[in-house]
Design a protein around this motif. Structure first.
Motif, mmCIF file in Angstrom:
data_model
loop_
_atom_site.group_PDB
_atom_site.id
_atom_site.type_symbol
_atom_site.label_atom_id
_atom_site.label_comp_id
_atom_site.label_asym_id
_atom_site.label_seq_id
_atom_site.Cartn_x
_atom_site.Cartn_y
_atom_site.Cartn_z
ATOM 1 N N VAL A 162 37.898 -62.089 79.584
ATOM 2 C CA VAL A 162 38.303 -61.911 78.391
ATOM 3 C C VAL A 162 38.501 -60.423 78.131
ATOM 4 C CG1 VAL A 162 37.738 -62.003 75.668
ATOM 5 C CG2 VAL A 162 36.624 -63.900 77.660
ATOM 6 N N SER A 163 37.793 -59.494 78.638
ATOM 7 C CA SER A 163 38.051 -58.200 78.477
ATOM 8 C C SER A 163 39.391 -57.792 79.260
ATOM 9 C CB SER A 163 37.011 -57.374 79.216
ATOM 10 O OG SER A 163 37.339 -56.046 79.349
ATOM 11 N N GLN A 164 39.609 -58.069 80.601
ATOM 12 C CA GLN A 164 41.038 -57.952 81.113
ATOM 13 C C GLN A 164 42.271 -58.580 80.357
ATOM 14 O OE1 GLN A 164 40.805 -59.042 85.394
ATOM 15 N NE2 GLN A 164 38.689 -59.000 85.192
ATOM 16 N N ILE A 165 41.941 -59.693 79.781
ATOM 17 C CA ILE A 165 43.281 -60.533 78.878
ATOM 18 C C ILE A 165 43.427 -59.561 77.645
ATOM 19 C CG2 ILE A 165 43.715 -62.380 77.450
ATOM 20 C CD1 ILE A 165 42.009 -64.136 79.287
ATOM 21 N N LEU A 166 42.234 -59.226 77.109
ATOM 22 C CA LEU A 166 42.809 -58.356 75.828
ATOM 23 C C LEU A 166 43.254 -56.915 76.264
ATOM 24 C CD1 LEU A 166 39.863 -59.041 73.340
ATOM 25 C CD2 LEU A 166 41.996 -60.434 73.870
ATOM 26 N N LYS A 167 42.903 -56.493 77.103
ATOM 27 C CA LYS A 167 43.550 -55.040 77.635
ATOM 28 C C LYS A 167 45.175 -55.175 78.081
ATOM 29 C CE LYS A 167 42.613 -51.279 80.991
ATOM 30 N NZ LYS A 167 41.888 -50.644 82.219
ATOM 31 N N LEU A 168 45.245 -56.245 78.603
ATOM 32 C CA LEU A 168 46.649 -56.549 79.097
ATOM 33 C C LEU A 168 47.464 -56.989 77.989
ATOM 34 C CD1 LEU A 168 49.013 -56.582 81.214
ATOM 35 C CD2 LEU A 168 48.083 -59.367 81.747
ATOM 36 N N ALA A 169 46.847 -57.482 77.115
ATOM 37 C CA ALA A 169 47.651 -58.089 75.783
ATOM 38 C C ALA A 169 47.705 -56.671 74.947
ATOM 39 C CB ALA A 169 46.717 -58.992 74.869
ATOM 40 N N THR A 170 46.849 -55.828 74.772
ATOM 41 C CA THR A 170 47.224 -54.363 74.229
ATOM 42 C C THR A 170 48.298 -53.704 74.828
ATOM 43 O OG1 THR A 170 45.027 -54.422 73.073
ATOM 44 C CG2 THR A 170 46.257 -52.513 73.137
ATOM 45 N N GLU A 171 48.171 -53.659 76.055
ATOM 46 C CA GLU A 171 49.039 -52.847 76.771
ATOM 47 C C GLU A 171 50.665 -53.239 76.483
ATOM 48 O OE1 GLU A 171 47.798 -52.903 80.836
ATOM 49 O OE2 GLU A 171 46.258 -51.552 80.538
ATOM 50 N N THR A 172 50.682 -54.853 76.524
ATOM 51 C CA THR A 172 52.160 -55.434 76.449
ATOM 52 C C THR A 172 52.427 -55.849 75.044
ATOM 53 O OG1 THR A 172 50.961 -57.385 77.222
ATOM 54 C CG2 THR A 172 51.749 -56.096 78.950
ATOM 55 N N GLY A 173 51.607 -55.934 73.968
ATOM 56 C CA GLY A 173 51.880 -56.272 72.817
ATOM 57 C C GLY A 173 51.941 -57.794 72.811
ATOM 58 N N ALA A 174 51.304 -58.466 73.674
ATOM 59 C CA ALA A 174 50.970 -59.800 73.627
ATOM 60 C C ALA A 174 50.233 -60.382 72.526
ATOM 61 C CB ALA A 174 50.721 -60.538 74.991
ATOM 62 N N ALA A 175 50.554 -61.228 71.742
ATOM 63 C CA ALA A 175 49.626 -61.561 70.516
ATOM 64 C C ALA A 175 48.725 -62.629 71.185
ATOM 65 C CB ALA A 175 50.340 -62.168 69.318
ATOM 66 N N ILE A 176 47.354 -62.773 70.584
ATOM 67 C CA ILE A 176 46.307 -63.389 71.195
ATOM 68 C C ILE A 176 45.651 -64.121 70.048
ATOM 69 C CG2 ILE A 176 44.103 -63.526 72.348
ATOM 70 C CD1 ILE A 176 46.247 -62.716 74.292
ATOM 71 N N VAL A 177 45.311 -65.460 70.320
ATOM 72 C CA VAL A 177 44.800 -66.270 69.139
ATOM 73 C C VAL A 177 43.685 -67.073 69.656
ATOM 74 C CG1 VAL A 177 45.013 -68.490 67.651
ATOM 75 C CG2 VAL A 177 47.040 -67.056 68.178
ATOM 76 N N PRO A 178 42.376 -66.435 69.696
ATOM 77 C CA PRO A 178 41.061 -67.062 70.044
ATOM 78 C C PRO A 178 41.067 -68.547 69.390
ATOM 79 C CG PRO A 178 40.650 -64.813 68.996
ATOM 80 C CD PRO A 178 42.222 -65.310 68.785
ATOM 81 N N GLN A 179 40.525 -69.378 70.001
ATOM 82 C CA GLN A 179 40.207 -70.758 69.723
ATOM 83 C C GLN A 179 38.832 -71.202 70.343
ATOM 84 O OE1 GLN A 179 42.318 -74.847 70.555
ATOM 85 N NE2 GLN A 179 43.618 -73.659 69.387
ATOM 86 N N GLY A 180 38.132 -72.032 69.665
ATOM 87 C CA GLY A 180 36.882 -72.688 70.115
ATOM 88 C C GLY A 180 37.255 -73.940 70.215
ATOM 89 N N GLY A 181 36.349 -74.816 69.368
ATOM 90 C CA GLY A 181 36.589 -76.378 69.369
ATOM 91 C C GLY A 181 37.749 -76.795 68.545
ATOM 92 N N ASN A 182 38.553 -75.948 68.246
ATOM 93 C CA ASN A 182 39.935 -76.427 67.240
ATOM 94 C C ASN A 182 39.488 -77.514 66.113
ATOM 95 O OD1 ASN A 182 42.509 -76.667 66.482
ATOM 96 N ND2 ASN A 182 43.047 -77.971 68.201
ATOM 97 N N THR A 183 38.541 -77.219 65.540
ATOM 98 C CA THR A 183 37.991 -78.016 64.334
ATOM 99 C C THR A 183 38.132 -77.295 63.101
ATOM 100 O OG1 THR A 183 35.717 -77.145 64.323
ATOM 101 C CG2 THR A 183 36.184 -79.146 65.813
ATOM 102 N N GLY A 184 38.814 -76.143 63.071
ATOM 103 C CA GLY A 184 38.868 -75.331 61.655
ATOM 104 C C GLY A 184 39.970 -75.905 60.731
ATOM 105 N N HIS A 185 39.791 -76.124 59.373
ATOM 106 C CA HIS A 185 40.486 -76.551 58.401
ATOM 107 C C HIS A 185 41.639 -75.609 57.691
ATOM 108 C CE1 HIS A 185 38.483 -80.275 58.838
ATOM 109 N NE2 HIS A 185 37.263 -79.873 58.046
ATOM 110 N N VAL A 186 41.762 -74.367 58.179
ATOM 111 C CA VAL A 186 42.781 -73.483 57.444
ATOM 112 C C VAL A 186 43.633 -73.127 58.569
ATOM 113 C CG1 VAL A 186 41.236 -73.003 55.534
ATOM 114 C CG2 VAL A 186 41.140 -71.609 57.670
ATOM 115 N N ALA A 187 43.758 -73.643 59.804
ATOM 116 C CA ALA A 187 44.678 -73.294 60.879
ATOM 117 C C ALA A 187 44.398 -71.857 61.520
ATOM 118 C CB ALA A 187 46.033 -73.270 60.370
ATOM 119 N N GLY A 188 43.353 -71.176 61.266
ATOM 120 C CA GLY A 188 42.971 -69.639 61.934
ATOM 121 C C GLY A 188 43.238 -69.713 63.177
#
Length: 483
Positions: free
Chosen positions: A57-83
């Motif tokens: 996870v750490s390596q993914i976010l570090k690379l995302a910040t370096e490149t500007g890649a947007a990251i959407v964390p997702q758990g069980g995908n049961t949320g009701h407001v599309a977060g």
């Protein structure tokens, strides 16, 4: 602004971190991660990453910040407001926590469990039970929702009255920051006044400040006595009086007090297999009362009987049934927890997750009912929820025979009507589901400018590149790709 698609080289760099088997790019593999349960939002993504360690996870976010890649964390995908859903038309990368599902430590003496954020809620409950402990968070989606999502939305559920929201059930967190830095805040202390409480910043932040990867959760002794009753009443006002009596008599033993309308009981009996009306007589309103005691089953039984006998003798309760077994207790709760999905076969449903002061519930309901029926004659209002903590799921089913799409097309209009009344009673437009995409624009209207400004400052301080769950909670511009 919209992101541009990441280059094949950048996708390859992300894939290297988690391994090819845990980097999804095929449309069929991506599909389950792109639609939320109500079908209101469908996102797009070029890539789903499934890290198996906090370091990944750490390596993914570090690379995302370096490149500007947007990251959407997702758990069980049961949320009701599309977060948890990536934006439509953008190139957000989904970061699934499904593989981070290890229980790290169990401490029954200290009444804590340390777990990965990808652990399923029901698994946490079972792990606690195995050590004669209780983890009290209970949700209809507990068989698939995950602890990280529960924390990120500050989930409530049916036991908030006695145990509080997820914020009150968490002692410490482990969080990966957008820079890739790992904050180890997995403290087990109930008392710790050493500076700002960083934990509370991440709980309820919906993944906009960092990725929760682990948590220290509170456990409680299993209750020795447990009684559940289902009672029919004439009105919401009578339900409020009943709650007052229950709270006065039972005190902290009152662990649940749920309000349900006749329409909701009819829907569940009609559409949910195995559910039937527990009472032989028809009533306008119903309450489900849950009592848990720490000393004995006899105490819980005596307390419930005293409560019901008093309420029936004074005419407050018209009829009631007491669960005679654990199976019956589960059956009564199953009916309550099925009330929302039971609306789906009835057609379109416009939903609200609101809270008002408990004493204002009858007045709020009466005013909201009148306003909704004026706007949509024939609408079927199915308002139910956690009366003990003021959280009402004010749901509205379409009129019989109405066009589903035309009805759903009025979602924002009806939301504005209901939320306006909620605010008039000093309530909240989001009691336990969060803000996400669904209520993002409304948040800016219902919170003061200084509150929004402070939130923006916090967001910028933690995530200056704007990579964390852009377009959720706050109206901020996401980062753009640099490579």
């Amino acid at each position: 602004m919209m992101n541009t698609l990441p280059s094949p080289d950048l996708i390859a760099r992300f894939t290297t971190i988690v391994g090819a088997a845990n980097a999804l790019t095929e449309p069929g593999d991506l599909a389950p991660y792109l639609v939320e349960s109500r079908g209101l939002y469908k996102g797009t993504t070029p890539l789903v990453l499934k890290p198996g360690t906090v370091e990944e996870v750490s390596q993914i976010l570090k690379l995302a910040t370096e490149t500007g890649a947007a990251i959407v964390p997702q758990g069980g995908n049961t949320g009701h407001v599309a977060g948890q859903i990536p934006r439509t038309g953008a190139a957000d990368i989904v970061l699934s926590l499904q593989r981070l599902n290890r229980i790290r430590d169990m401490d029954p003496v200290g009444n804590v469990i340390v777990a990965d954020a990808g652990c399923i809620l029901a698994d946490i409950q079972k792990a606690a039970e195995a050590h004669d402990r209780l983890f009290p968070l209970s949700l209809g989606s507990e068989g698939s929702c995950r602890i990280g999502g529960n924390l990120s939305t500050n989930a409530g559920g049916t036991a908030v009255l006695a145990y509080g929201n997820m914020r009150q059930l968490c002692l410490g967190l482990e969080v990966v920051l957008p820079t890739g830095e790992i904050w180890d805040g997995l403290r087990r202390l109930k008392k710790d006044n050493t500076g700002y409480d960083l934990r509370d910043l991440f709980i309820g932040a919906e993944g906009t400040l960092g990725v929760i990867t682990g948590a220290v959760l509170k456990l409680f002794p299993q209750p020795l006595g447990h009684q559940v009753a289902f009672a029919g009443l004439r009105s919401v006002e009578d339900a409020l009086d009943m709650f007052d009596k229950a709270a006065s008599l039972c005190g902290p033993a009152l662990t649940g007090f749920e309000l349900m309308p006749r329409l909701g009981v009819e829907f569940t009996a009609r559409h949910i297999p195995g559910v039937r009306d527990p009472l032989q007589t028809v009533h306008a309103w119903y309450v489900l009362i849950d009592i848990s005691t720490s000393d004995s089953a006899e105490t819980a039984e005596r307390m419930m009987n005293q409560l019901l006998e008093n309420a029936i003798s004074t005419g407050l309760v018209e009829n009631a049934v007491l669960a005679a077994s654990e199976a019956q207790r589960r059956s009564l709760w199953h009916m309550r927890e099925s009330m929302s999905p039971a609306q789906k076969p009835e057609g379109g449903s416009i939903k609200h997750d609101v809270s008002v002061p408990v004493s204002s519930i009858p007045a709020f309901m009466a005013q909201a009912d009148a306003a909704v029926m004026k706007a949509i004659p024939g609408a079927r209002i199915c308002a139910f929820g956690h009366m003990g903590d003021g959280n009402i799921h004010y749901n509205i089913s379409q009129p019989v025979g109405a066009d589903i799409q035309a009805f759903i097309g009025r979602w924002r209009e009806i939301n504005a009507i209901v939320h306006g009344i909620v605010l008039a009673y000093n309530g909240s437009i989001s009691a336990e589901h969060g803000i996400g995409q669904l209520k993002r624009d409304e948040l800016a209207q219902v919170r003061s400018p200084i509150e929004i400004d402070l939130m923006q400052r916090i967001k910028h301080a933690f995530d200056p590149a704007g990579i964390m769950n852009p377009g959720k909670v706050l109206q901020t511009d996401p980062g753009t790709f640099k490579g």
